[in-house]
Design an enzyme around this catalytic site. Structure first.
Site, short mmCIF file in Angstrom:
data_model
loop_
_atom_site.label_atom_id
_atom_site.label_comp_id
_atom_site.label_asym_id
_atom_site.label_seq_id
_atom_site.Cartn_x
_atom_site.Cartn_y
_atom_site.Cartn_z
N CYS A 1 42.83 51.45 36.83
CA CYS A 1 41.78 50.65 37.45
C CYS A 1 40.45 51.33 37.14
CB CYS A 1 42.02 50.44 38.95
SG CYS A 1 41.82 51.91 39.99
N ARG B 1 43.05 50.79 43.82
CA ARG B 1 44.14 49.95 43.34
C ARG B 1 45.23 50.71 42.59
NH1 ARG B 1 40.36 45.92 40.16
NH2 ARG B 1 39.30 47.92 39.88
N ASP C 1 38.45 44.50 42.64
CA ASP C 1 38.17 45.85 43.13
C ASP C 1 37.67 45.77 44.57
OD1 ASP C 1 37.52 48.50 43.50
OD2 ASP C 1 36.29 48.65 41.69
#
Length: 145
Positions: free
Chosen positions: A9, A15, A118
């Site tokens: 990520c 994440r 995000d």
């Protein structure tokens, strides 16, 4: 068979470390790791993500964010990213890695695939939504691996 799986990520604090913990729990025989394209090197999992992960019984307390490297992209068999932009960024670093780089959300939305947003510096509601997406995405991958 994909034995070494890397999840990528942006900052490697929301994440990817949580998704990696999810896959490690379900695929304990595999080497599953995470990294970030713009990692907040040395930081732990973001507090909101950590609360959700630990509520699910995931081990994330020892995570330290690390920067994605060329060596990682060459070493891992499968690279899972959160968005097409991240997939392109991986290809910019190691063009040969594009063929083994796929969306983590590839099997969601009836196989159309989706990006996983995000949640960094967003609300608890956004973190909860992203956590659900990570859960669904990793479960779908377990079924494919």
């Amino acid at each position: 068979m994909f034995q070494r799986i890397l999840i990528v990520c942006t900052g490697n604090i929301c994440r990817s470390p949580v998704a990696a913990a999810m896959l490690r729990r379900r695929l304990p025989e595999r080497d599953v790791a995470s990294a970030g394209l713009g990692a907040l090197v040395g930081h732990g999992v973001a507090p909101q993500a950590r609360v959700l992960a630990e509520a699910d019984g995931l081990e994330v307390a020892d995570h330290e964010a690390r920067q994605l490297t060329q060596e990682m992209l060459v070493t891992y068999d499968l690279v899972l990213v959160m968005s097409e932009g991240q997939r392109r960024a991986v290809g910019d670093i190691v063009p040969e890695a594009l063929g083994k780089t796929l969306l983590l959300g590839r099997w969601l939305e009836g196989g159309k695939g989706i990006s996983i947003p995000d949640p960094y510096r967003k609300s608890d509601t956004v973190f909860a939504h992203v956590h659900r997406l990570l859960t669904d995405a990793t479960e779908a991958w377990v079924g494919k691996l």
